[in-house]
Enzyme design. Structure first.
Site, PDB file in Angstrom:
ATOM      1  N   LYS A 275     -29.172 -45.772  26.568  1.00 35.82           N
ATOM      2  CA  LYS A 275     -30.142 -45.205  25.617  1.00 35.82           C
ATOM      3  C   LYS A 275     -31.466 -45.963  25.691  1.00 35.82           C
ATOM      4  O   LYS A 275     -31.504 -47.174  25.492  1.00 35.82           O
ATOM      5  CB  LYS A 275     -29.566 -45.317  24.189  1.00 35.82           C
ATOM      6  CG  LYS A 275     -30.582 -45.077  23.058  1.00 35.82           C
ATOM      7  CD  LYS A 275     -29.949 -45.249  21.667  1.00 35.82           C
ATOM      8  CE  LYS A 275     -31.000 -45.180  20.549  1.00 35.82           C
ATOM      9  NZ  LYS A 275     -30.421 -45.357  19.193  1.00 35.82           N
ATOM     10  N   ASP A 280     -38.050 -46.302  17.668  1.00 38.87           N
ATOM     11  CA  ASP A 280     -37.283 -45.445  16.757  1.00 38.87           C
ATOM     12  C   ASP A 280     -37.742 -45.657  15.319  1.00 38.87           C
ATOM     13  O   ASP A 280     -37.363 -46.638  14.680  1.00 38.87           O
ATOM     14  CB  ASP A 280     -35.785 -45.776  16.886  1.00 38.87           C
ATOM     15  CG  ASP A 280     -34.928 -44.892  15.975  1.00 38.87           C
ATOM     16  OD1 ASP A 280     -35.447 -43.885  15.460  1.00 38.87           O
ATOM     17  OD2 ASP A 280     -33.725 -45.220  15.811  1.00 38.87           O
ATOM     18  N   LYS A 287     -37.135 -44.182   8.677  1.00 35.62           N
ATOM     19  CA  LYS A 287     -36.522 -45.458   8.311  1.00 35.62           C
ATOM     20  C   LYS A 287     -37.370 -46.181   7.279  1.00 35.62           C
ATOM     21  O   LYS A 287     -38.579 -45.967   7.213  1.00 35.62           O
ATOM     22  CB  LYS A 287     -36.441 -46.368   9.552  1.00 35.62           C
ATOM     23  CG  LYS A 287     -35.391 -45.983  10.560  1.00 35.62           C
ATOM     24  CD  LYS A 287     -35.363 -46.985  11.705  1.00 35.62           C
ATOM     25  CE  LYS A 287     -34.357 -46.590  12.763  1.00 35.62           C
ATOM     26  NZ  LYS A 287     -32.970 -46.524  12.272  1.00 35.62           N
ATOM     27  N   ASP A 298     -35.007 -50.504  20.723  1.00 37.07           N
ATOM     28  CA  ASP A 298     -34.017 -49.427  20.738  1.00 37.07           C
ATOM     29  C   ASP A 298     -33.823 -48.832  22.145  1.00 37.07           C
ATOM     30  O   ASP A 298     -33.102 -47.863  22.322  1.00 37.07           O
ATOM     31  CB  ASP A 298     -34.425 -48.343  19.731  1.00 37.07           C
ATOM     32  CG  ASP A 298     -33.228 -47.584  19.157  1.00 37.07           C
ATOM     33  OD1 ASP A 298     -32.104 -48.119  19.233  1.00 37.07           O
ATOM     34  OD2 ASP A 298     -33.426 -46.462  18.648  1.00 37.07           O
ATOM     35  N   ASP A 357     -32.682 -39.412  12.475  1.00 39.93           N
ATOM     36  CA  ASP A 357     -32.547 -40.818  12.862  1.00 39.93           C
ATOM     37  C   ASP A 357     -31.288 -41.056  13.711  1.00 39.93           C
ATOM     38  O   ASP A 357     -31.106 -42.119  14.274  1.00 39.93           O
ATOM     39  CB  ASP A 357     -32.518 -41.699  11.601  1.00 39.93           C
ATOM     40  CG  ASP A 357     -32.799 -43.161  11.915  1.00 39.93           C
ATOM     41  OD1 ASP A 357     -33.209 -43.447  13.055  1.00 39.93           O
ATOM     42  OD2 ASP A 357     -32.608 -44.007  11.010  1.00 39.93           O
ATOM     43  N   GLU A 359     -30.721 -40.131  16.624  1.00 43.19           N
ATOM     44  CA  GLU A 359     -31.318 -39.561  17.833  1.00 43.19           C
ATOM     45  C   GLU A 359     -30.675 -40.080  19.106  1.00 43.19           C
ATOM     46  O   GLU A 359     -30.709 -39.417  20.134  1.00 43.19           O
ATOM     47  CB  GLU A 359     -32.828 -39.867  17.857  1.00 43.19           C
ATOM     48  CG  GLU A 359     -33.227 -41.238  18.425  1.00 43.19           C
ATOM     49  CD  GLU A 359     -32.700 -42.412  17.606  1.00 43.19           C
ATOM     50  OE1 GLU A 359     -32.363 -42.206  16.421  1.00 43.19           O
ATOM     51  OE2 GLU A 359     -32.621 -43.536  18.152  1.00 43.19           O
ATOM     52  N   ARG A 361     -27.537 -40.484  19.977  1.00 47.86           N
ATOM     53  CA  ARG A 361     -26.433 -39.651  20.482  1.00 47.86           C
ATOM     54  C   ARG A 361     -26.947 -38.346  21.057  1.00 47.86           C
ATOM     55  O   ARG A 361     -26.298 -37.730  21.890  1.00 47.86           O
ATOM     56  CB  ARG A 361     -25.400 -39.438  19.364  1.00 47.86           C
ATOM     57  CG  ARG A 361     -25.885 -38.648  18.200  1.00 47.86           C
ATOM     58  CD  ARG A 361     -24.997 -38.837  16.974  1.00 47.86           C
ATOM     59  NE  ARG A 361     -25.259 -40.100  16.290  1.00 47.86           N
ATOM     60  CZ  ARG A 361     -24.598 -40.534  15.217  1.00 47.86           C
ATOM     61  NH1 ARG A 361     -23.604 -39.804  14.739  1.00 47.86           N
ATOM     62  NH2 ARG A 361     -24.914 -41.682  14.648  1.00 47.86           N
TER      63      ARG A 361
HETATM   64  N1  BES Z   1     -31.351 -47.278  16.603  1.00 45.25           N
HETATM   65  C1  BES Z   1     -30.634 -46.975  15.417  1.00 45.25           C
HETATM   66  C2  BES Z   1     -29.437 -47.898  15.206  1.00 45.25           C
HETATM   67  C3  BES Z   1     -29.738 -49.334  14.893  1.00 45.25           C
HETATM   68  C4  BES Z   1     -29.830 -49.756  13.581  1.00 45.25           C
HETATM   69  C5  BES Z   1     -29.839 -50.260  15.899  1.00 45.25           C
HETATM   70  C6  BES Z   1     -30.067 -51.095  13.313  1.00 45.25           C
HETATM   71  C7  BES Z   1     -30.078 -51.587  15.619  1.00 45.25           C
HETATM   72  C8  BES Z   1     -30.178 -51.999  14.330  1.00 45.25           C
HETATM   73  C9  BES Z   1     -30.099 -45.553  15.476  1.00 45.25           C
HETATM   74  O1  BES Z   1     -30.918 -44.650  16.125  1.00 45.25           O
HETATM   75  C10 BES Z   1     -29.952 -45.082  14.074  1.00 45.25           C
HETATM   76  O2  BES Z   1     -30.940 -44.969  13.414  1.00 45.25           O
HETATM   77  N2  BES Z   1     -28.721 -44.821  13.643  1.00 45.25           N
HETATM   78  C11 BES Z   1     -28.458 -44.373  12.329  1.00 45.25           C
HETATM   79  C12 BES Z   1     -27.420 -43.284  12.405  1.00 45.25           C
HETATM   80  C13 BES Z   1     -27.208 -42.567  11.099  1.00 45.25           C
HETATM   81  C14 BES Z   1     -28.442 -41.784  10.726  1.00 45.25           C
HETATM   82  C15 BES Z   1     -26.022 -41.632  11.233  1.00 45.25           C
HETATM   83  C16 BES Z   1     -27.961 -45.549  11.506  1.00 45.25           C
HETATM   84  O3  BES Z   1     -27.246 -46.386  12.031  1.00 45.25           O
HETATM   85  O4  BES Z   1     -28.357 -45.653  10.355  1.00 45.25           O
HETATM   86 ZN    ZN Z   2     -32.120 -45.385  17.581  1.00 48.58          ZN
HETATM   87 MN    MN Z   3     -32.355 -43.800  14.885  1.00 52.96          MN
END
Ligand code: BES
Ligand code: ZN
Ligand code: MN
Length: 512
Positions: A275, A280, A287, A298, A357, A359, A361
């Site tokens: 990825k 992000d 966020k 990211d 968010d 994104e 996957r």
């Molecule tokens: N890049 C983030 C995940 C992340 C969070 C990486 C903190 C490193 C530190 C990912 O794209 C994301 O935002 N995931 C969400 C998924 C949720 C919306 C189902 C998350 O983990 O909150």
């Molecule tokens: Zn992300």
């Molecule tokens: Mn995200």
């Protein structure tokens, strides 16, 4: 110019071993430090001894390795890595670490000299790394310390094995530090297009093939999930495809290569997918601003794949490896995807975007599907995918989710050996329920519970029946503060594990 001699010692050493050639005046100090327990020999403990006769220029460092019985490669890495990181911080120009003194012989021999050479070199080069490309004052720009290992006092065969391991370690460490540079670079200076450009240069230097799918090609491939995420950004998405083709034996599933050496010999194909969200912000499901600046990292999964491919290109293992890196920003523009939008992925499966968010996957869905055309024997993906994984496992262990017990075992063991540890989370059938949408085939978010697993359950729809491991590196790709060998910032996690796994696969082929 500061040069220091480093003598590693296990905890048991209570008197200073005789016979070591030490900087002037330091041997009595060393003996006293041990006698008075000013130096206990705990892992990573370092005591600097400066003799009044010689001064800083010619000093001695005692380095703790902990109890002899518990000496492992990881202990060695931690001690040497921490030492190197501190040396950089303190502006030490040069260290010479003696790994050949008689009192270390048995302990290190048990670990294998080649492994010791590799571990020592990797740890010291990871520790010596710092990211100061954006510092403009000379005072804050530090040169990495030069760290040499003395192995000349070893028997010839051991010395040679050590050197071989050290050379391989250099290749791996350089790849890890490349990933760290990429992940530390802010998103105004690292976006899909120039990430691809850096990949092109690195690929050429490492001797792996490079292919770039620009936006038009992504459209032709109908990668609606990747394109959906990219919609909100003024910067074009892309996908980088790198390939290491071993000379000689042909790939198990591929066409015979011209001049294939050993007739009938087969090498496995490994597909790596990473990825690369160069920033992000969450998209419309934005966020919180606290910590958002960190989301420049990211792309660490994609970085790990790029980095590993450069190491693999140089080490030339008899394994075919394909690296696939989908890259885009996840930001907000007038045409950004909205919650509720339904995307059509390259596989044909439709996806309801419940949360913009989630994104990672989405872009992985199209990249994993693309990976299948190489008919890989194994697929591995690396992604900073979920905050839930960080909550579940913390910062020292990556999450692993797999559809194949045999592969997950191989990856687990590669993790243990390399020092990049992983822990498996279960992919029970019941988790699939969470991926279903009322209106589309799948939805991209199932809420908080079991978030690291439901994300992986979503990905599992795009790998078919290929043995696959997903590595969630959300917790391990970034060090909040200086820890062990790692200065605060990107860790380059993934590269060492991949290199170790590829070595295992290569050995398995060799045995057939
Ligand atoms: N890049 C983030 C995940 C992340 C969070 C990486 C903190 C490193 C530190 C990912 O794209 C994301 O935002 N995931 C969400 C998924 C949720 C919306 C189902 C998350 O983990 O909150
Ligand atoms: Zn992300
Ligand atoms: Mn995200």
């Amino acid at each position: 110019m500061t040069k220091r001699l480093v003598l590693p010692l296990c905890q048991e050493s209570r008197t200073f071993p005789r016979g070591a050639a030490l900087p002037a005046g330091t041997s009595r100090m060393a003996a006293r430090a041990l006698g008075e327990r000013a130096f206990k020999g705990e892992v990573g403990e370092a005591l600097l001894l400066v003799s009044p006769e010689a001064g800083e220029a010619d000093s001695l460092v005692l380095l703790g390795l902990g109890p002899q019985k518990k000496l492992t490669l990881e202990v060695l890495r931690r001690a040497l890595g921490t030492l190197a990181r501190r040396a950089r911080k303190e502006g030490v120009a040069e260290l010479e670490v003696a790994l050949d003194p008689p009192w270390l012989r048995a302990g290190l021999e048990a670990l294998g000299w080649e492994q010791v050479g590799k571990a020592a070199r990797i740890a010291s080069r990871l520790g010596a790394y710092g990211f100061d490309a954006y510092k403009t004052s000379a005072k804050e720009k530090r040169r990495p310390p030069r760290i040499a290992f003395r192995s000349s006092g070893l028997p010839a065969a051991a010395h040679r094995a050590f050197q071989e391991g050290a050379a391989a370690g250099d290749v791996v460490a350089e790849a890890v530090n490349l990933v760290r540079d990429l992940a530390n670079t802010p998103a105004n200076d690292l976006y899909p297009e120039n990430l691809a450009e850096r990949a092109r240069i690195a690929a050429r230097e490492a001797g792996v093939s490079f292919r770039l799918l620009g936006k038009a090609e992504l459209e032709r491939e109908r990668m609606g999930a990747l394109l959906g995420v990219a919609q909100g950004s003024d910067r074009s998405p892309c996908m980088v495809v790198l390939e290491h083709k071993p000379r000689g034996p042909r790939p198990a599933n591929g066409p015979a290569r011209a001049g294939a050496a050993r007739r009938g010999a087969k090498v496995p194909t490994l597909a790596l997918v990473g990825k690369a969200i160069t920033f992000d912000c969450g998209g419309l499901s934005i966020k919180p601003s606290k910590g958002m600046e960190e989301m420049k990292f990211d792309m660490a999964g994609g970085g790990a794949v790029l980095g590993a491919m450069t190491a693999i290109g140089r080490l030339r293992p008899p394994v075919r490896v394909v690296g696939i890196v989908p890259a885009t920003e996840n930001v907000i523009g007038g045409s950004a995807m909205r919650p509720g939008d339904i995307l059509r992925s390259a596989s044909g499966k439709t996806i309801e975007v419940v949360n913009t968010d989630a994104e990672g996957r989405l872009i992985l869905a199209d990249a994993l599907h693309y990976a299948r055309r190489f008919q890989p024997d194994y697929i591995l993906d690396f992604a900073t995918l979920t905050g839930a994984c960080l909550v579940a496992l913390g910062t020292q262990v990556s999450g692993l989710v797999s559809n194949d017990k045999g592969l997950s075992r191989l990856v687990f063991e590669a993790g243990e050996r390399s020092g990049e540890r992983v822990w498996e989370l279960p992919l029970y059938e019941e988790f699939q329920e969470a991926t279903k949408s009322q209106v589309a085939d799948l939805k991209n978010s199932a809420g908080r519970n079991g978030g690291a697993i439901t994300a992986a359950a979503f990905l599992s729809h795009f790998v078919g029946s290929t043995p696959w491991c997903h590595l969630d590196i959300a917790g391990t790709a970034w060090a909040e503060r200086d820890t062990g060998p790692f200065a605060a910032g990107a860790t380059g996690v993934g590269v060492r594990l991949i290199c170790e796994l590829v070595e295992t696969l290569a050995q398995k082929t060799g045995k057939h």
